[in-house]
Design an enzyme around this catalytic site. Structure first.
Site, mmCIF file in Angstrom:
data_model
loop_
_atom_site.group_PDB
_atom_site.id
_atom_site.type_symbol
_atom_site.label_atom_id
_atom_site.label_comp_id
_atom_site.label_asym_id
_atom_site.label_seq_id
_atom_site.Cartn_x
_atom_site.Cartn_y
_atom_site.Cartn_z
ATOM 1 N N ASP A 1 0.866 -1.195 0.000
ATOM 2 C CA ASP A 1 0.000 0.000 0.000
ATOM 3 C C ASP A 1 0.895 1.235 0.000
ATOM 4 O O ASP A 1 2.097 1.150 0.276
ATOM 5 C CB ASP A 1 -0.900 -0.007 1.245
ATOM 6 C CG ASP A 1 -1.831 1.210 1.293
ATOM 7 O OD1 ASP A 1 -2.420 1.556 0.260
ATOM 8 O OD2 ASP A 1 -1.950 1.831 2.367
ATOM 9 N N SER A 2 0.280 2.381 -0.251
ATOM 10 C CA SER A 2 1.016 3.646 -0.162
ATOM 11 C C SER A 2 1.491 3.894 1.263
ATOM 12 O O SER A 2 2.385 4.709 1.476
ATOM 13 C CB SER A 2 0.109 4.798 -0.583
ATOM 14 O OG SER A 2 -0.980 4.889 0.317
ATOM 15 N N CYS B 1 -4.357 -1.417 -2.061
ATOM 16 C CA CYS B 1 -4.537 0.020 -2.240
ATOM 17 C C CYS B 1 -5.492 0.212 -3.417
ATOM 18 O O CYS B 1 -5.201 -0.248 -4.525
ATOM 19 C CB CYS B 1 -3.166 0.636 -2.540
ATOM 20 S SG CYS B 1 -3.199 2.389 -2.934
ATOM 21 N N GLU C 1 -1.831 8.104 8.647
ATOM 22 C CA GLU C 1 -0.415 7.695 8.635
ATOM 23 C C GLU C 1 0.280 8.073 9.944
ATOM 24 O O GLU C 1 1.156 7.357 10.422
ATOM 25 C CB GLU C 1 0.327 8.374 7.477
ATOM 26 C CG GLU C 1 0.026 7.788 6.103
ATOM 27 C CD GLU C 1 0.603 6.404 5.907
ATOM 28 O OE1 GLU C 1 1.797 6.210 6.133
ATOM 29 O OE2 GLU C 1 -0.172 5.493 5.531
ATOM 30 N N CYS D 1 -11.002 3.337 0.267
ATOM 31 C CA CYS D 1 -9.549 3.491 0.443
ATOM 32 C C CYS D 1 -9.212 2.611 1.644
ATOM 33 O O CYS D 1 -9.939 2.628 2.652
ATOM 34 C CB CYS D 1 -9.229 4.957 0.732
ATOM 35 S SG CYS D 1 -7.555 5.245 1.356
ATOM 36 N N HIS E 1 -7.140 2.820 3.872
ATOM 37 C CA HIS E 1 -6.865 3.523 5.131
ATOM 38 C C HIS E 1 -8.155 3.760 5.942
ATOM 39 O O HIS E 1 -8.097 3.882 7.165
ATOM 40 C CB HIS E 1 -6.247 4.902 4.857
ATOM 41 C CG HIS E 1 -4.780 4.892 4.528
ATOM 42 N ND1 HIS E 1 -4.292 4.485 3.308
ATOM 43 C CD2 HIS E 1 -3.697 5.272 5.262
ATOM 44 C CE1 HIS E 1 -2.966 4.618 3.303
ATOM 45 N NE2 HIS E 1 -2.587 5.087 4.476
HETATM 46 N N1 DGL Z 1 -4.760 3.282 0.861
HETATM 47 C C1 DGL Z 1 -4.858 3.752 -0.455
HETATM 48 C C2 DGL Z 1 -6.140 3.412 -1.142
HETATM 49 O O1 DGL Z 1 -6.726 2.395 -0.840
HETATM 50 C C3 DGL Z 1 -4.230 5.038 -0.876
HETATM 51 C C4 DGL Z 1 -4.322 6.209 -0.033
HETATM 52 C C5 DGL Z 1 -3.389 7.285 -0.543
HETATM 53 O O2 DGL Z 1 -2.187 7.079 -0.466
HETATM 54 O O3 DGL Z 1 -3.887 8.306 -1.022
HETATM 55 O O4 DGL Z 1 -6.575 4.099 -2.032
#
Ligand code: DGL
Length: 272
Positions: free
Chosen positions: A8-9, A71, A150, A182, A184
């Protein structure tokens, strides 16, 4: 067993790793957080595609036999290129659960909270166009939420205020269902319930993603059990110690019996 790469990011993919540790505990995992570059959601399609492919190539070189692109943003922008480049291993992606949400919604109004890049992507919009027109989707980019997550600010007033602002149009439209588009955002579920109330249905696809991973592992015969202690390797491009802290805070699955090792890596310094 297999070594499974989860990428993931940043820390968002821990929501998928958590589910994988529960459903598929007999495997080894390598979690890669590109936190030095988060958020991806505000970057260009070209950048996201190139970076995601680079990371997946690194995961294969590190011995991963299957990869979960945990992600939504990277899946939307890069999964086609990743699958084309790495045809020999299963690559599992994650997409906003708009289809299950449309089926679950009682009043036909569904909110979709995702990154700007995901909402603008061709992949998301073509998925949307396959759904029957009797459900209204209220799309909202969650700008600014990823950096707060984060840094572990999951419950503080600043996060609550920004989230409330993003949820306002979704609430105003009367949505009874909210897609967490997302990886996150599942970590904000308690705050979302405080803002929207307990009756809102939250749709997060991590269970379905891991079921798909299980099917792919079986198809590729990567399911044999093994004797030795299972491992969990945590790699971050920003700060391994912070990733370790976040993993210990966010993972609800039991990882205590695993060999855990954590590193900060600069992917650009690794010669390929
Ligand atoms: N967790 C990521 C997603 O599912 C990316 C969030 C990001 O880095 O903007 O889209």
């Amino acid at each position: 067993m297999a070594l499974i790469g989860v990428f993931d990011s940043g820390v968002g993919g821990l929501s998928i790793l958590d589910e994988a540790l529960r459903q598929l505990p007999d495997h080894d995992y390598l979690y890669f957080a590109d936190s030095a570059n988060a958020p991806y959601g505000e970057k260009t399609s070209e950048w996201i595609a190139a970076r995601s492919l680079h990371i997946c190539q690194f995961l294969v070189e590190s011995g991963c036999q299957a990869i979960v692109v945990a992600c939504n943003t990277a899946t939307a922008e890069a999964i086609r290129d990743i699958r084309a480049a790495l045809q020999h291993i299963p690559i599992i992606g994650v997409e906003p659960g708009i289809k299950p949400a449309a089926m679950q919604s009682q009043n036909g109004v569904v909110g979709v909270l995702a990154t700007e890049a995901t909402l603008k992507s061709d992949k998301f919009n073509s998925l949307l166009s396959t759904l029957p027109g009797d459900c209204r989707f209220v799309k909202q980019a969650g700008a600014g939420l990823v950096p707060l997550i984060e840094s572990g600010q999951l419950h503080n007033p600043k996060t609550a205020a920004l989230l409330a602002k993003h949820l306002e149009p979704i609430q105003a439209a009367g949505a009874d269902t909210l897609v967490l588009g997302c990886t996150h955002y599942p970590f904000l579920a308690p705050l979302i319930r405080t803002i929207m109330g307990d009756t809102v249905q939250l749709v997060d696809t991590s269970q379905a993603v891991v079921r798909q991973l299980a099917r792919q592992l079986a198809e590729h015969q990567l399911t044999k059990s093994r004797q030795s202690k299972r491992s969990l390797r945590l790699l971050s491009t920003a700060n391994g110690a912070q990733l370790h802290r976040m993993a210990m805070q966010l993972l609800r699955a039991d990882a205590s019996q695993r060999l855990i090792d954590t590193h900060t890596i600069d992917l650009d310094l690794i010669t390929r």
